[in-house]
Design an enzyme around this catalytic site. Structure first.
Site, PDB file in Angstrom:
ATOM      1  N   ARG A   1     -45.144   0.758   4.947  1.00 47.08           N
ATOM      2  CA  ARG A   1     -46.379   0.462   4.215  1.00 47.08           C
ATOM      3  C   ARG A   1     -47.611   0.516   5.121  1.00 47.08           C
ATOM      4  NH1 ARG A   1     -44.545  -4.370   0.014  1.00 47.08           N
ATOM      5  NH2 ARG A   1     -43.897  -2.973  -1.657  1.00 47.08           N
TER       6      ARG A   1
ATOM      7  N   LYS B   1     -29.176  -5.751 -12.933  1.00 51.27           N
ATOM      8  CA  LYS B   1     -29.354  -6.325 -14.268  1.00 51.27           C
ATOM      9  C   LYS B   1     -30.047  -5.399 -15.264  1.00 51.27           C
ATOM     10  CE  LYS B   1     -31.124 -10.119 -12.393  1.00 51.27           C
ATOM     11  NZ  LYS B   1     -32.071 -11.174 -12.427  1.00 51.27           N
TER      12      LYS B   1
ATOM     13  N   GLY C   1     -38.453  -0.324  -3.546  1.00 50.54           N
ATOM     14  CA  GLY C   1     -37.465  -1.395  -3.533  1.00 50.54           C
ATOM     15  C   GLY C   1     -36.132  -0.942  -2.974  1.00 50.54           C
TER      16      GLY C   1
ATOM     17  N   GLY D   1     -41.820  -3.392  -7.702  1.00 46.09           N
ATOM     18  CA  GLY D   1     -42.254  -3.863  -9.018  1.00 46.09           C
ATOM     19  C   GLY D   1     -43.328  -2.969  -9.624  1.00 46.09           C
TER      20      GLY D   1
END
Ligand code: 3PG
Ligand code: MG
Length: 404
Positions: free
Chosen positions: A36, A204, A361, A384
């Site tokens: 980053r 999930k 991620g 996200g």
């Protein structure tokens, strides 16, 4: 893009507040992944080169218990100084803004770069409070958001500050990283060269509801892996043993399977799995596995990775694609015994001539861990944020920039 970018600004001699995502992983005060930081350099260099006074800001971590040394941006200032080859003065005050920050800005010459302390050291930051937004704006003339990874957060330093900058006649633009992220993710979703194959994984179903729904409409083929595949398999009537099941999402999975059918899209689920008796603890501990077809899952075993037949099937689907978007690992890739499925997919992407886009991620971490990062067309710096973008949501960090 329809938003003002750094190329539209005249910044010579002006104070520019530049929001980056310097939320980097740290271990004992050392930065363990500088992706980053490196990704932020082009916009910093551009503004410096144009003679701006560059005031950097970012959050780091969740900051649950107020200012603390472990979440200080000091290591980032140091690494940035090395990367830029010039001193990035660190304004180490817990209030982020205030007299010391004002004085540091007043002392700047054109082309200088300073870094403010962690914006989340101010608890108003995540509430988008007006006062802190105003204090940030008071330090600068113009504002640039290049924090793609934080652009889904309507926080002071991402969104609120723009109103205060505009109110005093300043301009608000996005940086090169934002432009690049939106170009790759946006093109994949809105304007893909077909066939467009989307691969979704992760634990999930609940985390990916809108992504699955939105991507089904855009892609030609959707491949599903990871823990969430088992709720889909359950929805198809399979016994999934002790595998991860999101009971409340079985109906949703049925709906998605029906939607794929109706739209004539291919939705592929695993045909076999690597199963274990328990979750590895610690996560990288040696573990015994069996490979089973999904219609033969033993009642006491849990699926931990896609099996070799599935890996081959998914690799084949990738081969025929012209655009591939991947978000979420196929299994518990942190464990070498359970990483084969994720590795197979990563390799298929690496060998493909398609435009390959990796959501941030875990999938970005997997591709990095496997040394295949430079084989991909684009790896998002946002976890996200890239998910929300793929859901079709507007990102506050983009929306709040000036229109062209
Ligand atoms: C991230 O790493 O996901 C971004 O920096 C955003 O951080 P957050 O999830 O704490 O807002
Ligand atoms: Mg996050």
């Amino acid at each position: 893009m329809a938003k003002k970018t750094v190329d539209d600004l005249q910044v010579k001699g002006r104070r520019v507040l530049l929001r980056c995502d310097f939320n980097v992983p740290l271990k004992a005060g050392e930065i363990t992944d500088e992706t980053r930081i490196v990704a932020a350099l082009p916009t910093i260099e551009k503004l410096r080169g144009d003679g701006a006074k560059v005031i950097l800001c970012s959050h780091l971590g969740k900051v649950k218990n107020g200012p603390n040394e472990g979440e200080s941006l000091a290591p980032v200032a140091k690494r940035l100084s090395e990367k830029l080859g010039t001193e990035v003065k660190f304004v180490n005050i817990d209030t982020v803004t205030g007299p010391e920050a004002t004085a540091a800005v007043e002392a700047m010459a054109d082309g200088d770069v300073i870094l403010l302390q962690n914006t989340r050291f101010r608890k108003e930051e995540t509430k988008n409070g007006e006062a802190f937004s105003q204090e940030l704006a008071d330090l600068a003339d113009d504002y640039v958001c290049d924090a793609f990874g934080s652009s889904h957060r309507a926080h002071c330093s991402v969104a609120g500050v723009t109103d205060a900058i505009r109110a005093k006649g300043g301009q608000c633009a996005v940086g090169y990283l934002m432009e690049q992220e939106i170009a790759f993710l946006g093109n994949a979703v809105e304007n893909p060269v077909r066939p467009f194959v989307a691969i979704l994984g992760g634990a999930k179903v609940a985390d990916k509801l809108s992504v699955i729904d939105n991507l089904l409409e855009k892609c030609d083929t959707l491949l599903i892996g990871g823990g969430m595949a088992f709720t889909f398999l359950k929805a198809q009537g399979y016994e999934i043993g002790a595998s991860l099941l999101d009971e409340s999402k079985v109906d949703y999975c049925k709906e998605m399977l029906a939607k794929a059918d109706k739209l004539g899209k291919q939705l592929l689920l695993p045909v076999d799995a690597v199963a274990t008796a328990s979750f590895p603890d610690p996560i990288d501990a040696p573990i015994d596995t069996v490979v089973v077809d999904v219609d033969k899952m033993p009642a006491d075993k849990m699926g931990m990775d896609i099996g070799p037949k599935t890996a081959a099937l998914y690799a084949e689907a990738v081969k025929s694609a012209k655009t591939v978007l991947w978000n979420g690992p196929m299994g518990v890739f942190e464990n070498p015994t359970l990483a084969a499925g994720t590795l197979a997919v990563a390799q298929a992407l690496a060998e493909s001539d398609a435009t390959t886009i990796i959501g941030g991620g875990d999938s970005a971490a997997a591709v990095n861990q496997m040394g295949l990062a430079d084989k991909m067309s684009h790896i998002s710096t946002g976890g996200g944020a890239s998910l929300e973008y793929l859901e079709g949501k507007a990102l506050p960090g983009v929306v709040s920039a000036d229109d062209k």
